[in-house]
Design an enzyme around this catalytic site. Structure first.
Site, mmCIF file in Angstrom:
data_model
loop_
_atom_site.group_PDB
_atom_site.id
_atom_site.type_symbol
_atom_site.label_atom_id
_atom_site.label_comp_id
_atom_site.label_asym_id
_atom_site.label_seq_id
_atom_site.Cartn_x
_atom_site.Cartn_y
_atom_site.Cartn_z
ATOM 1 C CG ASN A 270 84.931 29.953 15.708
ATOM 2 O OD1 ASN A 270 84.419 29.051 15.047
ATOM 3 N ND2 ASN A 270 86.226 29.991 15.982
ATOM 4 C CG HIS B 107 89.456 32.016 12.602
ATOM 5 N ND1 HIS B 107 90.486 31.816 13.502
ATOM 6 C CD2 HIS B 107 88.378 32.370 13.348
ATOM 7 C CE1 HIS B 107 90.048 32.034 14.736
ATOM 8 N NE2 HIS B 107 88.762 32.364 14.673
ATOM 9 N N GLY C 50 82.910 28.556 20.134
ATOM 10 C CA GLY C 50 84.338 28.755 20.360
ATOM 11 C C GLY C 50 84.805 30.189 20.211
ATOM 12 C CD GLN C 51 82.489 35.815 18.851
ATOM 13 O OE1 GLN C 51 81.321 35.413 18.750
ATOM 14 N NE2 GLN C 51 82.843 37.050 18.558
ATOM 15 C CG HIS D 78 87.850 37.100 15.031
ATOM 16 N ND1 HIS D 78 87.148 37.443 16.168
ATOM 17 C CD2 HIS D 78 88.204 35.809 15.190
ATOM 18 C CE1 HIS D 78 87.095 36.406 16.974
ATOM 19 N NE2 HIS D 78 87.714 35.380 16.398
#
Ligand code: AMP
Ligand code: ZN
Length: 114
Positions: free
Chosen positions: A87, A102, A93-94, A100
Site C-alpha cells: 500500500n 504484506h 490505505g497506507q 512494508h
C-alpha cells in the site's frame, strides 16, 4: 526515525512476532491478520514507501522481494499461492509510513481487492 513504529520493531524496542530475519530485511506477523498467513516484510533501513525504496536503487527492493518469497515458502503458502501488497500512500490505505510488504496467503484471495 525514532518515532517510526517499524523502526522500533527493527530495533527490538517494540515487540513483534518475528518470523524471519534475512540480511537487510525483517518479517513479522501483522497484529491484525487478514488471512491465515499475514506477514509484514520490511527493510531494516527506513524508507517511507515503495517509491522511496525504489528510488534508493541499492538492491534493497530486491532483498525485500526475496524475503517475501522466503516467508511464503516458510509459511507453506508458496505452492498454493500468495499475494504481496505494498500500500503506497494514504489513498491506498497506507497507515504506517515505513515501507512494508504484506504477504497474504492460506485462503482463497479474491481479485480485484477492495
Ligand atoms: P498499511 O495499512 O499497509 O500501512 O499496513 C499497516 C499494517 O501494520 C496493518 O495491517 C496493521 O495491522 C499492522 N500493524 C500495526 N501495528 C503493528 C504492530 N505493532 N505489529 C505488527 N503489525 C502492526
Ligand atoms: Zn521506520
Amino acid at each position: 526515525m525514532s518515532e517510526c513504529l517499524f523502526c522500533k520493531i527493527v530495533a527490538k524496542e517494540v515487540p513483534a512476532d518475528i518470523v524471519l530475519e534475512a540480511g537487510r530485511a525483517l518479517a513479522f506477523r501483522d497484529i491484525n491478520p487478514q488471512a491465515p498467513t499475514h506477514v509484514l516484510v520490511v527493510p531494516k533501513a527506513h524508507h517511507d514507501n515503495a517509491a522511496a525504496l525504489a528510488a534508493a536503487d541499492d538492491g534493497l527492493a530486491d532483498d525485500l522481494l526475496k524475503a517475501c518469497h522466503a516467508v511464503a515458502v516458510q509459511e507453506g503458502v508458496a505452492e498454493t499461492g500468495y499475494r504481496i501488497v505494498l500500500n503506497t500512500g494514504e489513498g491506498a490505505g497506507q497507515t504506517v509510513f515505513h515501507v512494508h510488504a504484506h504477504v497474504l496467503g492460506g485462503r482463497g484471495l479474491t481479485w480485484p481487492p477492495g
